[in-house]
Scaffold this motif. Sequence first.
Motif, PDB file in Angstrom:
ATOM      1  N   PHE A  86       1.031  -1.210  -0.115  1.00 22.14           N
ATOM      2  CA  PHE A  86       0.189   0.104   0.132  1.00 22.14           C
ATOM      3  C   PHE A  86       1.055   1.241   0.034  1.00 22.14           C
ATOM      4  O   PHE A  86      -0.084   2.485   0.023  1.00 22.14           O
ATOM      5  N   THR A  87       2.147   0.961   0.512  1.00 20.39           N
ATOM      6  CA  THR A  87       3.083   2.662   0.434  1.00 20.39           C
ATOM      7  C   THR A  87       3.021   3.415  -0.921  1.00 20.39           C
ATOM      8  O   THR A  87       3.227   4.650  -0.636  1.00 20.39           O
ATOM      9  N   PRO A  88       2.498   2.557  -2.252  1.00 18.67           N
ATOM     10  CA  PRO A  88       2.655   3.454  -2.783  1.00 18.67           C
ATOM     11  C   PRO A  88       1.526   4.546  -2.996  1.00 18.67           C
ATOM     12  O   PRO A  88       1.697   5.531  -4.152  1.00 18.67           O
ATOM     13  N   ALA A  90       0.068   6.417   0.063  1.00 17.17           N
ATOM     14  CA  ALA A  90       0.520   6.499   0.984  1.00 17.17           C
ATOM     15  C   ALA A  90       1.113   7.935   0.731  1.00 17.17           C
ATOM     16  O   ALA A  90       0.104   9.064   1.920  1.00 17.17           O
ATOM     17  N   PRO A  91       1.554   9.344  -0.722  1.00 15.54           N
ATOM     18  CA  PRO A  91       1.627  10.525  -0.723  1.00 15.54           C
ATOM     19  C   PRO A  91       0.831  10.753  -1.042  1.00 15.54           C
ATOM     20  O   PRO A  91       0.297  11.582  -1.058  1.00 15.54           O
ATOM     21  N   LEU A  92      -0.766  10.646  -0.705  1.00 11.56           N
ATOM     22  CA  LEU A  92      -2.132  10.932  -1.615  1.00 11.56           C
ATOM     23  C   LEU A  92      -2.703  10.947  -0.492  1.00 11.56           C
ATOM     24  O   LEU A  92      -3.496  11.760  -0.956  1.00 11.56           O
ATOM     25  N   LEU A  93      -2.334  10.681   0.893  1.00 13.91           N
ATOM     26  CA  LEU A  93      -3.217  10.154   1.430  1.00 13.91           C
ATOM     27  C   LEU A  93      -2.382  11.442   3.370  1.00 13.91           C
ATOM     28  O   LEU A  93      -1.347  11.642   3.051  1.00 13.91           O
ATOM     29  N   PRO A  94      -3.458  12.442   4.135  1.00 14.22           N
ATOM     30  CA  PRO A  94      -2.587  12.724   5.024  1.00 14.22           C
ATOM     31  C   PRO A  94      -2.224  12.614   6.022  1.00 14.22           C
ATOM     32  O   PRO A  94      -2.653  10.851   6.094  1.00 14.22           O
ATOM     33  N   ARG A  95      -0.629  12.741   6.139  1.00 12.56           N
ATOM     34  CA  ARG A  95      -0.291  11.745   7.424  1.00 12.56           C
ATOM     35  C   ARG A  95      -1.182  11.289   8.743  1.00 12.56           C
ATOM     36  O   ARG A  95      -1.706  12.353   9.729  1.00 12.56           O
ATOM     37  N   LEU A  96      -1.629  10.801   9.009  1.00 14.42           N
ATOM     38  CA  LEU A  96      -2.081   9.665   9.982  1.00 14.42           C
ATOM     39  C   LEU A  96      -0.521   9.671  11.678  1.00 14.42           C
ATOM     40  O   LEU A  96      -0.088   8.897  11.900  1.00 14.42           O
ATOM     41  N   TYR A  97      -1.630  11.047  11.955  1.00 11.61           N
ATOM     42  CA  TYR A  97       0.103  10.659  13.355  1.00 11.61           C
ATOM     43  C   TYR A  97      -0.946   9.567  15.018  1.00 11.61           C
ATOM     44  O   TYR A  97      -0.289   9.241  15.508  1.00 11.61           O
ATOM     45  N   LEU A 131      -5.076   8.697  -9.539  1.00 11.86           N
ATOM     46  CA  LEU A 131      -6.269   7.697  -9.322  1.00 11.86           C
ATOM     47  C   LEU A 131      -5.781   6.237 -10.033  1.00 11.86           C
ATOM     48  O   LEU A 131      -6.018   5.651  -9.072  1.00 11.86           O
ATOM     49  N   ALA A 132      -5.300   6.196 -10.946  1.00 10.84           N
ATOM     50  CA  ALA A 132      -4.321   5.273 -11.519  1.00 10.84           C
ATOM     51  C   ALA A 132      -3.622   5.029 -10.105  1.00 10.84           C
ATOM     52  O   ALA A 132      -3.801   4.088 -10.464  1.00 10.84           O
ATOM     53  N   ARG A 136      -4.150   0.899  -8.902  1.00 12.21           N
ATOM     54  CA  ARG A 136      -3.708  -0.538  -9.129  1.00 12.21           C
ATOM     55  C   ARG A 136      -2.914  -0.885  -7.810  1.00 12.21           C
ATOM     56  O   ARG A 136      -1.593  -2.123  -8.226  1.00 12.21           O
ATOM     57  N   ILE A 137      -3.026  -0.972  -6.761  1.00 15.16           N
ATOM     58  CA  ILE A 137      -3.199  -0.761  -5.557  1.00 15.16           C
ATOM     59  C   ILE A 137      -3.996  -2.896  -5.373  1.00 15.16           C
ATOM     60  O   ILE A 137      -5.201  -2.814  -5.988  1.00 15.16           O
ATOM     61  N   PRO A 138      -3.163  -4.148  -6.071  1.00 23.06           N
ATOM     62  CA  PRO A 138      -4.186  -5.613  -5.905  1.00 23.06           C
ATOM     63  C   PRO A 138      -4.586  -5.478  -4.169  1.00 23.06           C
ATOM     64  O   PRO A 138      -3.754  -5.494  -3.580  1.00 23.06           O
ATOM     65  N   VAL A 139      -6.048  -6.326  -4.233  1.00 25.70           N
ATOM     66  CA  VAL A 139      -6.168  -7.051  -3.209  1.00 25.70           C
ATOM     67  C   VAL A 139      -6.061  -8.021  -4.007  1.00 25.70           C
ATOM     68  O   VAL A 139      -6.928  -8.047  -4.652  1.00 25.70           O
ATOM     69  N   HIS A 140      -6.210  -8.475  -2.457  1.00 23.45           N
ATOM     70  CA  HIS A 140      -6.546 -10.518  -3.234  1.00 23.45           C
ATOM     71  C   HIS A 140      -7.805 -11.690  -2.715  1.00 23.45           C
ATOM     72  O   HIS A 140      -7.614 -12.052  -3.048  1.00 23.45           O
ATOM     73  N   ALA A 141      -8.260 -10.382  -1.700  1.00 28.76           N
ATOM     74  CA  ALA A 141      -9.624 -10.936  -1.950  1.00 28.76           C
ATOM     75  C   ALA A 141     -11.073  -9.697  -1.251  1.00 28.76           C
ATOM     76  O   ALA A 141     -10.350  -8.578  -0.898  1.00 28.76           O
ATOM     77  N   ALA A 142     -11.830 -10.126  -1.596  1.00 31.64           N
ATOM     78  CA  ALA A 142     -12.666  -9.362  -2.421  1.00 31.64           C
ATOM     79  C   ALA A 142     -13.693  -8.947  -0.841  1.00 31.64           C
ATOM     80  O   ALA A 142     -14.696  -9.234  -0.742  1.00 31.64           O
ATOM     81  N   THR A 143     -12.910  -8.561   0.604  1.00 32.80           N
ATOM     82  CA  THR A 143     -13.416  -8.489   1.716  1.00 32.80           C
ATOM     83  C   THR A 143     -14.777  -7.588   1.550  1.00 32.80           C
ATOM     84  O   THR A 143     -15.226  -7.546   2.807  1.00 32.80           O
ATOM     85  N   ASN A 144     -15.072  -6.622   1.264  1.00 33.87           N
ATOM     86  CA  ASN A 144     -15.558  -5.251   1.643  1.00 33.87           C
ATOM     87  C   ASN A 144     -16.503  -4.658   0.756  1.00 33.87           C
ATOM     88  O   ASN A 144     -16.010  -3.324   0.353  1.00 33.87           O
ATOM     89  N   ASP A 145     -16.426  -6.177  -0.051  1.00 32.78           N
ATOM     90  CA  ASP A 145     -16.915  -5.272  -1.866  1.00 32.78           C
ATOM     91  C   ASP A 145     -18.438  -4.372  -1.724  1.00 32.78           C
ATOM     92  O   ASP A 145     -18.887  -5.905  -1.125  1.00 32.78           O
TER      93      ASP A 145
END
Length: 320
Positions: A86-88, A90-97, A131-132, A136-145
């Motif tokens: 998920f690190t790709p 991270a720059p798009l999110l506000p830093r959570l302290y 958005l791209a 493009r972050i892969p998810v291996h299980a649709a746990t919350n579809d």
Amino acid sequence: MTQELILTKENVGFYLFLRGFLDIHEFSKEFYTVKVLLARNLSFQLTHKNGKKFFIKQLCHGGEYDKAAFSFEMAFYEASVSHPGFTPVAPLLPRLYHYDPVYSIAVSELLQGYRPVDLVAGHRPETAAALARIGRIPVHAATNDQRPPLMHRSEWKNNGKITQYILRNSSLQAAILGLNDVWDPLNILHNDLKPGNILVNKRGEIKIIDWEKMSTGDALWDLAALICYALPSGSSAYPLPVALRSYIADQSGPLQLLTAAYREEWKEQDARRLVQYTGLKMLTILAENGRTPGEGELRLATDLLLAPDRYLNFLFKNYA
């Protein structure tokens, strides 16, 4: 039993002191200012004279679903800095302290100098790239579809104007239900994407906020939402397919630049379902705002769902 804690303008500084963000000499009110934001949840901006700045949000009046959604959002923020997959993003999110699951409180960086994107006037290349990166972050299980509500037949039973319109059109019903067969659940989905949730500064840096409705799902649904918001004002009043011809043919238009980051991976079926998703998203927006939809709006959404191939030539002509 846990005693209830409700943040206020008067105690939010003390809360930051208790959590270690301000030391004993810094949490005195003479050294910082607090701004209360009008929002669905309790939200505060704290600015300290020493340069420290915080955005504090607390879930209020939330039921179990809201608490679960808030917790899921915070888990995503934490994963963006700790999980390699998920690190790709991270720059798009506000830093959570800090996240306090007991009292549903989040402390993050205060985004200053940012404003909502204007997808009609600009910011489309930056938004497309952001958005791209998420899609493009892969998810291996649709746990919350969580599929769009209108894709479920059970949602058509209410007396809304849009659902009544759907029930009168059997071809439209079949097209909407058919989207369940092409829906790709193995992506990260913001699920509430609109210009107000995409912020940009003068350097063109993008931040995406308000992930409470995040789920797994088809990333093209987020893209369809932005295309709806990027439609030129009044476009739904024009004859079809002229309504979309101008901005699809425009190399600098919203559709080109919003989809540019996806083009290397696109297949024709991806483009077709994106066009149909855009029509369904238009119906969803019309259903949510409660107003009486215009005839042109309904015709445009219906045409996108029933005749997506009419628009594919425009898409691939510009991407050839």
